[in-house]
Each structure stands twice: as structure tokens, then as C-alpha cells.
Scaffold this motif. Structure first.
Motif, PDB file in Angstrom:
ATOM      1  N   ILE A  51     -23.047 -18.326 -64.102  1.00  0.00           N
ATOM      2  CA  ILE A  51     -22.476 -19.405 -65.225  1.00  0.00           C
ATOM      3  C   ILE A  51     -22.381 -20.443 -64.504  1.00  0.00           C
ATOM      4  N   LEU A  52     -22.852 -21.817 -65.216  1.00  0.00           N
ATOM      5  CA  LEU A  52     -22.505 -22.934 -64.889  1.00  0.00           C
ATOM      6  C   LEU A  52     -21.658 -23.718 -66.072  1.00  0.00           C
ATOM      7  N   LEU A  53     -20.444 -24.014 -65.476  1.00  0.00           N
ATOM      8  CA  LEU A  53     -19.259 -24.325 -66.727  1.00  0.00           C
ATOM      9  C   LEU A  53     -18.722 -25.670 -66.597  1.00  0.00           C
ATOM     10  N   ASP A  54     -18.950 -26.391 -67.493  1.00  0.00           N
ATOM     11  CA  ASP A  54     -18.108 -27.899 -67.631  1.00  0.00           C
ATOM     12  C   ASP A  54     -16.706 -27.327 -68.061  1.00  0.00           C
ATOM     13  N   LEU A  55     -15.805 -28.088 -67.829  1.00  0.00           N
ATOM     14  CA  LEU A  55     -14.480 -27.871 -68.020  1.00  0.00           C
ATOM     15  C   LEU A  55     -13.859 -28.502 -69.460  1.00  0.00           C
ATOM     16  N   ASN A  56     -14.773 -29.502 -69.631  1.00  0.00           N
ATOM     17  CA  ASN A  56     -14.264 -30.364 -71.083  1.00  0.00           C
ATOM     18  C   ASN A  56     -15.359 -29.708 -72.237  1.00  0.00           C
ATOM     19  N   LEU A  57     -14.894 -28.391 -72.888  1.00  0.00           N
ATOM     20  CA  LEU A  57     -15.549 -28.031 -73.954  1.00  0.00           C
ATOM     21  C   LEU A  57     -14.847 -27.924 -75.126  1.00  0.00           C
ATOM     22  N   PRO A  58     -15.463 -27.955 -76.237  1.00  0.00           N
ATOM     23  CA  PRO A  58     -14.629 -27.781 -77.715  1.00  0.00           C
ATOM     24  C   PRO A  58     -14.536 -26.216 -77.756  1.00  0.00           C
ATOM     25  N   ALA A  59     -13.372 -25.912 -78.629  1.00  0.00           N
ATOM     26  CA  ALA A  59     -13.373 -24.438 -79.036  1.00  0.00           C
ATOM     27  C   ALA A  59     -13.226 -23.655 -77.688  1.00  0.00           C
ATOM     28  N   GLY A  60     -12.168 -23.814 -77.064  1.00  0.00           N
ATOM     29  CA  GLY A  60     -11.927 -23.057 -75.648  1.00  0.00           C
ATOM     30  C   GLY A  60     -12.452 -23.656 -74.623  1.00  0.00           C
ATOM     31  N   GLN A  95     -11.303 -24.061 -68.403  1.00  0.00           N
ATOM     32  CA  GLN A  95     -10.644 -22.990 -67.692  1.00  0.00           C
ATOM     33  C   GLN A  95     -10.270 -21.879 -68.374  1.00  0.00           C
ATOM     34  N   PHE A  96     -10.092 -21.871 -69.744  1.00  0.00           N
ATOM     35  CA  PHE A  96     -10.039 -20.836 -70.561  1.00  0.00           C
ATOM     36  C   PHE A  96     -11.189 -19.899 -70.349  1.00  0.00           C
ATOM     37  N   VAL A  97     -12.293 -20.344 -70.320  1.00  0.00           N
ATOM     38  CA  VAL A  97     -13.596 -19.558 -70.064  1.00  0.00           C
ATOM     39  C   VAL A  97     -13.632 -19.131 -68.852  1.00  0.00           C
ATOM     40  N   LEU A  98     -13.259 -19.676 -67.702  1.00  0.00           N
ATOM     41  CA  LEU A  98     -13.337 -19.360 -66.371  1.00  0.00           C
ATOM     42  C   LEU A  98     -12.309 -17.839 -66.385  1.00  0.00           C
ATOM     43  N   MET A 142     -18.685 -19.750 -77.852  1.00  0.00           N
ATOM     44  CA  MET A 142     -19.992 -19.260 -77.622  1.00  0.00           C
ATOM     45  C   MET A 142     -20.325 -18.880 -76.277  1.00  0.00           C
ATOM     46  N   ALA A 143     -19.852 -19.815 -75.387  1.00  0.00           N
ATOM     47  CA  ALA A 143     -20.394 -19.418 -74.111  1.00  0.00           C
ATOM     48  C   ALA A 143     -19.948 -17.931 -73.614  1.00  0.00           C
ATOM     49  N   LEU A 144     -18.704 -17.725 -74.019  1.00  0.00           N
ATOM     50  CA  LEU A 144     -18.123 -16.319 -73.727  1.00  0.00           C
ATOM     51  C   LEU A 144     -18.929 -15.248 -74.583  1.00  0.00           C
ATOM     52  N   ARG A 145     -19.102 -15.530 -75.734  1.00  0.00           N
ATOM     53  CA  ARG A 145     -20.197 -14.721 -76.561  1.00  0.00           C
ATOM     54  C   ARG A 145     -21.439 -14.333 -76.130  1.00  0.00           C
TER      55      ARG A 145
END
Length: 101
Positions: free
Chosen positions: A25-34, A37-40, A12-15
């Protein structure tokens, strides 16, 4: 004074990022569904998002800030975060963004 957007997981973050084109983008590393690090990596390698500054915020005790910066993050912070340093980083991003515009 900032308008925020939220996402429940990495997909959802990427969408949201692709649809809304956020200034940061303020990004947590521990996310469900991706994971974060994948998002980064996806943001860094995306033509439409590659210029979007990413700040990583994580409770991971093994956070490697230098690795994350090498992968494209502006900065990385371990929770609990030093609030003053965190806010200075955000201010620096927006000061830099306003100069580029």
C-alpha cells in the motif's frame, strides 16, 4: 511494471485493500474521509491486512518518519521524493515478499 489499484479517500482505501489484498500500500497522509494515519493504524491492526507493507508518501512538512515506522509503516517519504531511494524501498519490499512466499 506494477499493477495498481486506486482509492479516492481513506475509507475507500481500506475497502479496496480488504477486497483486493494488495502486495503493498502506497499511502498519502492527507486523505479525505479517513486520514492516512487512520488508514495506517487500521491496516496494522487488521487481522487480514496486518502483513501488508505500507509506504507513506506525504507533502506534510511535519512528517515524522520514525513515528510512522513505529506505527507499522515500512518507510515514509516527504514530497518531493528522492525517486531512486523510493524505488529502492519498493524493490526491497518485493524482494522480501518473494522470499517469504
Amino acid at each position: 511494471g506494477y499493477q495498481t489499484l486506486a482509492a479516492e479517500d481513506g475509507t475507500m482505501a481500506l475497502r479496496v485493500a480488504r477486497n483486493q489484498h494488495p502486495d503493498m500500500i502506497l499511502l498519502d497522509l492527507n486523505l479525505p474521509a479517513g486520514n492516512g494515519q487512520f488508514v495506517l493504524d487500521s491496516v496494522t491492526n487488521s487481522v487480514e491486512l496486518c502483513g501488508t507493507p505500507v509506504v507513506v508518501l506525504s507533502g506534510d512538512p511535519h512528517l515524522n518518519a520514525e513515528d510512522l515506522k513505529n506505527r507499522g509503516a515500512v518507510d515514509a517519504f516527504r514530497k518531493p521524493v528522492d525517486q531512486q531511494l523510493f524505488l529502492q524501498t519498493i524493490a526491497r519490499i518485493f524482494d522480501t515478499s518473494s522470499v517469504k512466499a
